[in-house]
Design an enzyme around this catalytic site. Structure first.
Site, PDB file in Angstrom:
ATOM      1  N   GLU A  91       0.810  -1.217   0.000  1.00 42.61           N
ATOM      2  CA  GLU A  91       0.000   0.000   0.000  1.00 42.61           C
ATOM      3  C   GLU A  91       0.844   1.268   0.000  1.00 42.61           C
ATOM      4  O   GLU A  91       0.517   2.237  -0.687  1.00 42.61           O
ATOM      5  CB  GLU A  91      -0.911   0.014   1.233  1.00 42.61           C
ATOM      6  CG  GLU A  91      -2.053  -0.971   1.182  1.00 42.61           C
ATOM      7  CD  GLU A  91      -3.136  -0.559   0.202  1.00 42.61           C
ATOM      8  OE1 GLU A  91      -3.370   0.658   0.041  1.00 42.61           O
ATOM      9  OE2 GLU A  91      -3.746  -1.458  -0.408  1.00 42.61           O
ATOM     10  N   THR A 138      -6.972   8.540  -2.538  1.00 44.49           N
ATOM     11  CA  THR A 138      -6.625   7.396  -1.700  1.00 44.49           C
ATOM     12  C   THR A 138      -5.776   7.901  -0.551  1.00 44.49           C
ATOM     13  O   THR A 138      -4.807   8.642  -0.773  1.00 44.49           O
ATOM     14  CB  THR A 138      -5.832   6.338  -2.500  1.00 44.49           C
ATOM     15  OG1 THR A 138      -6.662   5.828  -3.547  1.00 44.49           O
ATOM     16  CG2 THR A 138      -5.383   5.203  -1.615  1.00 44.49           C
ATOM     17  N   ASP A 188      -6.674   5.320 -10.178  1.00 39.57           N
ATOM     18  CA  ASP A 188      -7.253   3.983 -10.260  1.00 39.57           C
ATOM     19  C   ASP A 188      -8.772   4.017 -10.359  1.00 39.57           C
ATOM     20  O   ASP A 188      -9.439   2.994 -10.223  1.00 39.57           O
ATOM     21  CB  ASP A 188      -6.830   3.137  -9.053  1.00 39.57           C
ATOM     22  CG  ASP A 188      -7.341   3.696  -7.733  1.00 39.57           C
ATOM     23  OD1 ASP A 188      -7.889   4.823  -7.728  1.00 39.57           O
ATOM     24  OD2 ASP A 188      -7.193   3.013  -6.704  1.00 39.57           O
TER      25      ASP A 188
END
Length: 267
Positions: free
Chosen positions: A40, A63, A58
């Protein structure tokens, strides 16, 4: 190859030669957190990632944080709600209406809306909030509630060991909760049809390989698959037979090598 890169193959040739490790031991949670953190956030030190925030293109908007909460999938909204409840007037509370509006929109519109409604201040305010102990606690609690605890409960149900628990957690984080084919529950369901889990008398290594294979199929369907992506962590450890995650553990993801030489301190 794998005895050199992944460690301890000479001492671990599969579940039949390993005594069962207790996955409730918090050291295995810490190892799982470190493994997923390298996928991550490119570091085993997951505690450095509270302030991480970016759009990684994405299709999920922004994010951020320990497990990659996304403005376009709803878990970021739930996190900010939890933070607002714990610390009213915090730097992110004012974005709740915008996060709700994003989630009310069709999925494909959410990335663009994330920028139109949250820019320019949201990333900077997220990073400011990351130094707030209340936001750190909210991230820890939401990570455990939404991702860790379901993974742990399913690992207990299926009778898998520490590596299985780490795989379950990574799938939970990467694919999200739910029972559809693309989510955590659906991936486990598909693997259980292909191979019996240990709790049903199946071979643990074969079953876990089926879990990884099915999640790779979903990553390819999403267009998110990378040749040396996060599946390499688990495939390497499966090839080594390190089902109990015994150090030294060496792994690679996105061509970056990592090593855990001894059992970590639990944080």
């Amino acid at each position: 190859m794998f005895d050199r890169l992944w460690g301890r193959k000479d001492q671990q040739q599969g579940s039949e030669t390993q005594s069962r490790a207790d996955i409730a031991n918090p050291v295995y949670k810490e190892i799982a957190l470190q493994l997923t953190s390298t996928a991550e956030n490119s570091t085993p030190d997951w505690t450095t990632s509270f302030g991480y925030i970016e759009d990684i293109d994405d299709g999920r908007g922004y994010t951020g944080g320990l497990v990659g909460w996304c403005s376009g999938t709803g878990d970021m909204l739930e996190l900010v709600r939890a933070y607002a409840k714990a610390a009213p007037g915090n730097p992110l509370a004012r974005y709740l209406p915008q996060l709700e509006q994003i989630m009310d929109a069709p999925y494909k519109q959410r990335p663009a809306l994330s920028h139109r409604l949250l820019d320019p201040g949201f990333p900077a305010d997220w990073k400011t909030a990351a130094s707030d102990p209340a936001f750190q606690r909210a991230q820890l609690e939401e990570r455990d509630r939404v991702y860790w605890q379901p993974a742990f409960e399913e690992a207990v149900r299926d009778g898998v060991g520490p590596l299985g628990l780490a795989i379950y957690y990574d799938v939970s984080v990467n694919h999200g909760p739910g029972d559809d084919d693309e989510s955590f529950g659906g991936i486990l369901a598909a693997a259980r049809k292909a191979e019996r889990p240990p709790a049903q008398g199946g071979d643990e290594s074969k079953y876990l390989a089926a879990v990884v294979k099915d999640r790779v199929k979903i990553l390819k369907a999403w267009g998110d698959y990378q040749k040396h992506g996060r599946q390499d962590i688990h495939n390497g450890l499966l090839e080594a037979g390190n089902l109990n995650l015994m150090p030294p553990i060496r792994w690679s993801v996105y061509d970056d090598p990592y090593e855990l030489g001894s059992y970590p301190q639990v944080r």
